[in-house]
Design a protein around this motif. Structure first.
Motif, PDB file in Angstrom:
ATOM      1  N   LEU A 137       3.058   0.912  -4.088  1.00 14.65           N
ATOM      2  CA  LEU A 137       2.137   1.492  -5.448  1.00 14.65           C
ATOM      3  C   LEU A 137       1.792   2.930  -5.466  1.00 14.65           C
ATOM      4  CD1 LEU A 137      -0.450  -1.592  -5.387  1.00 14.65           C
ATOM      5  CD2 LEU A 137       0.928  -0.865  -7.250  1.00 14.65           C
ATOM      6  N   HIS A 175       3.546  -3.898  -8.289  1.00 16.37           N
ATOM      7  CA  HIS A 175       2.833  -5.007  -7.503  1.00 16.37           C
ATOM      8  C   HIS A 175       3.701  -5.968  -6.953  1.00 16.37           C
ATOM      9  CE1 HIS A 175      -1.148  -4.083  -8.952  1.00 16.37           C
ATOM     10  NE2 HIS A 175      -0.522  -3.342  -9.970  1.00 16.37           N
ATOM     11  N   VAL A 178     -10.556 -12.018  -4.291  1.00 16.52           N
ATOM     12  CA  VAL A 178      -9.031 -12.170  -4.368  1.00 16.52           C
ATOM     13  C   VAL A 178      -8.597 -12.723  -2.779  1.00 16.52           C
ATOM     14  CG1 VAL A 178      -6.820 -10.952  -4.206  1.00 16.52           C
ATOM     15  CG2 VAL A 178      -8.445  -9.895  -5.395  1.00 16.52           C
ATOM     16  N   HIS A 183     -11.505  -4.276   2.835  1.00 15.13           N
ATOM     17  CA  HIS A 183     -10.979  -4.082   4.165  1.00 15.13           C
ATOM     18  C   HIS A 183     -10.708  -2.474   4.416  1.00 15.13           C
ATOM     19  CE1 HIS A 183      -7.386  -2.911   1.805  1.00 15.13           C
ATOM     20  NE2 HIS A 183      -6.683  -3.132   2.846  1.00 15.13           N
ATOM     21  N   GLN A 212      -6.696  -4.531  -9.636  1.00 13.50           N
ATOM     22  CA  GLN A 212      -7.503  -3.744  -8.782  1.00 13.50           C
ATOM     23  C   GLN A 212      -8.229  -2.631  -9.607  1.00 13.50           C
ATOM     24  OE1 GLN A 212      -8.082  -4.275  -4.632  1.00 13.50           O
ATOM     25  NE2 GLN A 212      -8.089  -1.971  -4.283  1.00 13.50           N
ATOM     26  N   TRP A 241      -4.278 -12.462  -7.112  1.00 17.47           N
ATOM     27  CA  TRP A 241      -3.914 -10.974  -7.091  1.00 17.47           C
ATOM     28  C   TRP A 241      -4.623 -10.352  -8.332  1.00 17.47           C
ATOM     29  CZ3 TRP A 241      -2.766  -7.967  -3.026  1.00 17.47           C
ATOM     30  CH2 TRP A 241      -2.284  -6.645  -3.210  1.00 17.47           C
ATOM     31  N   ALA A 242      -5.614  -9.432  -8.186  1.00 24.17           N
ATOM     32  CA  ALA A 242      -6.188  -8.771  -9.421  1.00 24.17           C
ATOM     33  C   ALA A 242      -5.470  -7.324  -9.557  1.00 24.17           C
ATOM     34  CB  ALA A 242      -7.774  -8.502  -8.801  1.00 24.17           C
ATOM     35  N   GLY A 265      -6.976  -6.256   0.541  1.00 26.82           N
ATOM     36  CA  GLY A 265      -5.441  -5.361   0.651  1.00 26.82           C
ATOM     37  C   GLY A 265      -4.349  -6.401   0.615  1.00 26.82           C
ATOM     38  N   SER A 266      -3.133  -6.065   1.337  1.00 25.02           N
ATOM     39  CA  SER A 266      -2.052  -6.822   1.073  1.00 25.02           C
ATOM     40  C   SER A 266      -1.489  -7.582   2.575  1.00 25.02           C
ATOM     41  CB  SER A 266      -0.878  -6.080   0.778  1.00 25.02           C
ATOM     42  OG  SER A 266      -0.830  -4.828   1.695  1.00 25.02           O
ATOM     43  N   GLY A 290      -8.630  -0.298   3.313  1.00 24.23           N
ATOM     44  CA  GLY A 290      -7.257   0.477   3.035  1.00 24.23           C
ATOM     45  C   GLY A 290      -7.403   1.746   2.286  1.00 24.23           C
ATOM     46  N   TRP A 291      -6.471   2.817   2.416  1.00 20.76           N
ATOM     47  CA  TRP A 291      -6.719   3.906   1.934  1.00 20.76           C
ATOM     48  C   TRP A 291      -6.703   4.045   0.421  1.00 20.76           C
ATOM     49  CZ3 TRP A 291      -9.238   8.195   2.915  1.00 20.76           C
ATOM     50  CH2 TRP A 291      -9.048   9.083   2.356  1.00 20.76           C
ATOM     51  N   ASN A 292      -5.583   3.205   0.048  1.00 20.46           N
ATOM     52  CA  ASN A 292      -5.722   3.148  -1.715  1.00 20.46           C
ATOM     53  C   ASN A 292      -6.829   2.438  -2.102  1.00 20.46           C
ATOM     54  OD1 ASN A 292      -2.789   3.847  -2.403  1.00 20.46           O
ATOM     55  ND2 ASN A 292      -2.647   2.173  -0.550  1.00 20.46           N
ATOM     56  N   SER A 293      -7.359   1.445  -1.486  1.00 20.88           N
ATOM     57  CA  SER A 293      -8.672   0.787  -2.057  1.00 20.88           C
ATOM     58  C   SER A 293      -9.771   1.732  -1.796  1.00 20.88           C
ATOM     59  CB  SER A 293      -8.753  -0.502  -1.233  1.00 20.88           C
ATOM     60  OG  SER A 293      -8.045  -1.464  -1.430  1.00 20.88           O
ATOM     61  N   GLY A 297       0.686  -1.236   0.085  1.00 17.47           N
ATOM     62  CA  GLY A 297      -0.008  -0.028   0.106  1.00 17.47           C
ATOM     63  C   GLY A 297       0.833   1.245  -0.041  1.00 17.47           C
ATOM     64  N   GLU A 332      -9.462   4.294  -4.694  1.00 17.28           N
ATOM     65  CA  GLU A 332      -9.867   3.424  -6.037  1.00 17.28           C
ATOM     66  C   GLU A 332     -11.417   3.344  -6.001  1.00 17.28           C
ATOM     67  OE1 GLU A 332      -5.261   1.527  -5.776  1.00 17.28           O
ATOM     68  OE2 GLU A 332      -7.253   0.472  -5.432  1.00 17.28           O
TER      69      GLU A 332
HETATM   70  N1  UDP Z   1      -4.434  -4.408  -4.927  1.00 16.89           N
HETATM   71  C1  UDP Z   1      -4.175  -4.925  -6.327  1.00 16.89           C
HETATM   72  N2  UDP Z   1      -4.841  -6.352  -6.346  1.00 16.89           N
HETATM   73  C2  UDP Z   1      -5.430  -6.977  -5.588  1.00 16.89           C
HETATM   74  C3  UDP Z   1      -5.412  -6.483  -4.244  1.00 16.89           C
HETATM   75  C4  UDP Z   1      -5.118  -5.143  -3.871  1.00 16.89           C
HETATM   76  O1  UDP Z   1      -3.595  -4.438  -7.269  1.00 16.89           O
HETATM   77  O2  UDP Z   1      -5.937  -8.210  -5.805  1.00 16.89           O
HETATM   78  C5  UDP Z   1      -3.820  -3.194  -4.760  1.00 16.89           C
HETATM   79  C6  UDP Z   1      -4.786  -1.925  -4.264  1.00 16.89           C
HETATM   80  O3  UDP Z   1      -5.439  -1.707  -5.783  1.00 16.89           O
HETATM   81  C7  UDP Z   1      -4.261  -0.939  -3.618  1.00 16.89           C
HETATM   82  C8  UDP Z   1      -3.326  -1.703  -2.849  1.00 16.89           C
HETATM   83  O4  UDP Z   1      -2.994  -2.961  -3.507  1.00 16.89           O
HETATM   84  O5  UDP Z   1      -3.640   0.078  -4.310  1.00 16.89           O
HETATM   85  C9  UDP Z   1      -3.550  -1.917  -1.511  1.00 16.89           C
HETATM   86  O6  UDP Z   1      -3.503  -0.988  -0.647  1.00 16.89           O
HETATM   87  P1  UDP Z   1      -4.555  -0.605   0.362  1.00 16.89           P
HETATM   88  O7  UDP Z   1      -4.267   0.753   0.985  1.00 16.89           O
HETATM   89  O8  UDP Z   1      -5.763  -0.747  -0.188  1.00 16.89           O
HETATM   90  O9  UDP Z   1      -4.523  -1.701   1.466  1.00 16.89           O
HETATM   91  P2  UDP Z   1      -3.094  -2.480   2.311  1.00 16.89           P
HETATM   92  O10 UDP Z   1      -2.644  -3.424   1.460  1.00 16.89           O
HETATM   93  O11 UDP Z   1      -2.124  -1.024   2.531  1.00 16.89           O
HETATM   94  O12 UDP Z   1      -3.756  -2.830   3.674  1.00 16.89           O
END
Ligand code: UDP
Length: 453
Positions: free
Chosen positions: A18, A248, A301, A349, A334, A331-332, A274-275, A351-354, A15, A357
């Protein structure tokens, strides 16, 4: 005068990598030369996950050790925080020294993840201008910057342990926060190390000439007016530069897009956590049965590190039973999934990126936060922007299949969630386009990077 050359240094987590990668890809479009520094273990994973269509040749990828042996457990964040701060500053300094005096290779600016405050210290020592990058909500950074007030109010102990469970607000225009944010770290040794690192980074942030954040004024007006030093430059999304996301840590399974193409418009539940998030077998089974019970198509996922033999066996049987109605991937892509017309909602979940997005693609949420800032983001989604619903747990902490399928129905039968999220989508998109607030901040950031060296 040398050309602008940014050294970006990422915190070793998906997170963080990316969005920083997305930021530097934007900078490189403006002619800024980029060196991207990861820890060795993250570097290997990023390079392994590259596919032939990845066009990131404009970036020079470099790695430095994190101070841990290759076989050591990097989910021990306390130990990793300690070793990184011991080893990485010296290695970074060496790297910058090597580039000095080499034509067109001298580093002129450092952009460091806020969690890597020591890199700002190295930049200051070496006379290089510097910016801190915060990949989460401005509200979360604001909360961390006010942590001393929480200690003085005896909400937190000086080592980060929760003294009084309660909700609090930093300003009337910001989401309500809860001491729940600190639960994951409260009391444990690793938690204490991380908490002290947060306090240290708060101080080191004063060394940053700029603080930029992957957010937008339209989504976080309250937080940004309370903390005007935080400059919103987001949402950082590959689609905004008509490109592909990079950085990724797992290979991206793009076949799910072909599967999405075959589903009816606005029908698919996208479930991704998320991750970091982990499930025990019971909760995972309940989630699987909840998705089944919705009678809707779903894309789920399940990361490779989320599974053990038992979970793998269960999922294989489950997929066979569900047949083509559901698709499980490890892993998608996303960003591409969320912009697909077949997707109806995002079980996330938070996460801020999610979060960014989902909103930027106009997809309503079902919120299943696990720890730290994910609770703040849930409050934004459910209470401030009103673009989603939270899932309630039973007394034993389980989210049941009935809760999942009921909430999916509630979310999708009430048009107001999609209508509202589409309004925010428009605002977020406008923000990064010419004339928008994030666009202006990004332009002046590029100007600052390119000036006076
Ligand atoms: N992500 C992705 N494919 C997946 C799951 C997550 O590309 O199958 C990307 C998602 O687009 C986001 C990042 O992984 O950019 C996860 O960041 P996030 O802040 O949402 O959660 P964290 O992993 O930090 O808990």
């Amino acid at each position: 005068m040398s050309n602008p050359h940014v050294l970006a240094i990422a915190y070793p987590a998906q997170g963080h990598v990316l969005p920083l990668m997305e930021l530097v890809l934007c900078l490189s479009k403006h002619g800024v030369k980029i060196t991207f520094v990861n820890t060795e273990s993250i570097h290997k994973r990023v390079i392994n996950a590259f596919s032939v269509e990845d066009h990131v040749g404009v970036i020079n990828f470099v790695s430095i050790p994190d101070g841990m042996e290759p076989w050591e457990d990097r989910s021990d964040l306390g130990r990793m925080t300690e070793t990184m701060t011991q080893v990485m500053p010296g290695k970074l300094e060496e790297l910058i020294e090597q580039k000095k005096g080499i034509d067109n290779d001298e580093i002129t600016c450092i952009v460091a993840d806020e969690n890597m405050g020591w890199a700002l210290e190295v930049a200051e020592k070496m006379g290089i201008k510097r910016a801190a990058f915060w990949p989460a909500a401005a509200a979360t950074l604001g909360m961390l910057l006010r942590i001393q007030e929480l200690i003085q109010s005896k909400i937190l102990d000086s080592d980060g342990s929760i003294l009084r469970s309660q909700t609090f607000t930093l300003s009337s225009t910001m989401p309500t926060m809860s001491t729940e944010i600190f639960t994951a770290f409260s009391g444990s040794n690793a938690g204490k190390i991380i908490f002290h690192s947060v306090l240290k980074n708060n101080n080191l942030l004063k060394l940053a000439d700029r603080i930029i954040c992957n957010t937008t004024s339209e989504l976080e007006q309250g937080a940004l007016s309370s903390f005007p030093e935080i400059l919103p430059i987001g949402p950082l999304m590959a689609s905004n530069r008509l490109g592909k996301s990079a950085g990724h840590l797992w290979p991206v399974d793009t076949t799910c897009i072909t599967w999405l193409d075959q589903q009816p418009s606005c029908s698919v539940i996208y479930a991704a956590f998320g991750s970091f998030t982990l499930f025990d077998l019971n909760q995972l089974q309940e989630l699987a049965l909840g998705l089944k019970q919705t009678n809707r198509p779903f894309l789920w996922v399940v990361r490779p590190d989320m599974t053990n033999e038992k979970i793998k066996m269960y999922l294989e049987e489950f997929e066979a039973r569900i047949q083509k109605r559901g698709r499980i991937v490890s892993w998608a892509p996303q960003d591409k999934v969320l912009s697909h017309p077949s997707v109806s909602c995002f079980l996330s979940h938070c996460g801020w990126n999610s979060t960014m997005e989902g909103v930027s693609n106009g997809v309503p949420f079902l919120c299943w936060p696990y720890f730290t800032d994910q609770f703040i983001n849930q409050n934004y989604i459910c209470d401030v922007w009103k673009v989603g619903l939270g899932l309630n747990k039973t007394e034993s902490g389980m989210i049941t299949r009935e809760e999942i399928s009921n909430k999916v129905e509630q979310l999708l039968s009430n048009k107001s969630f999609r209508e509202r999220v589409l309004l925010f989508k428009e605002k977020a998109t406008n923000s990064v386009q010419k004339g928008g607030c994030s666009y202006k901040n990004m332009s002046s950031f590029v100007k600052w990077i390119s000036s006076g060296h």
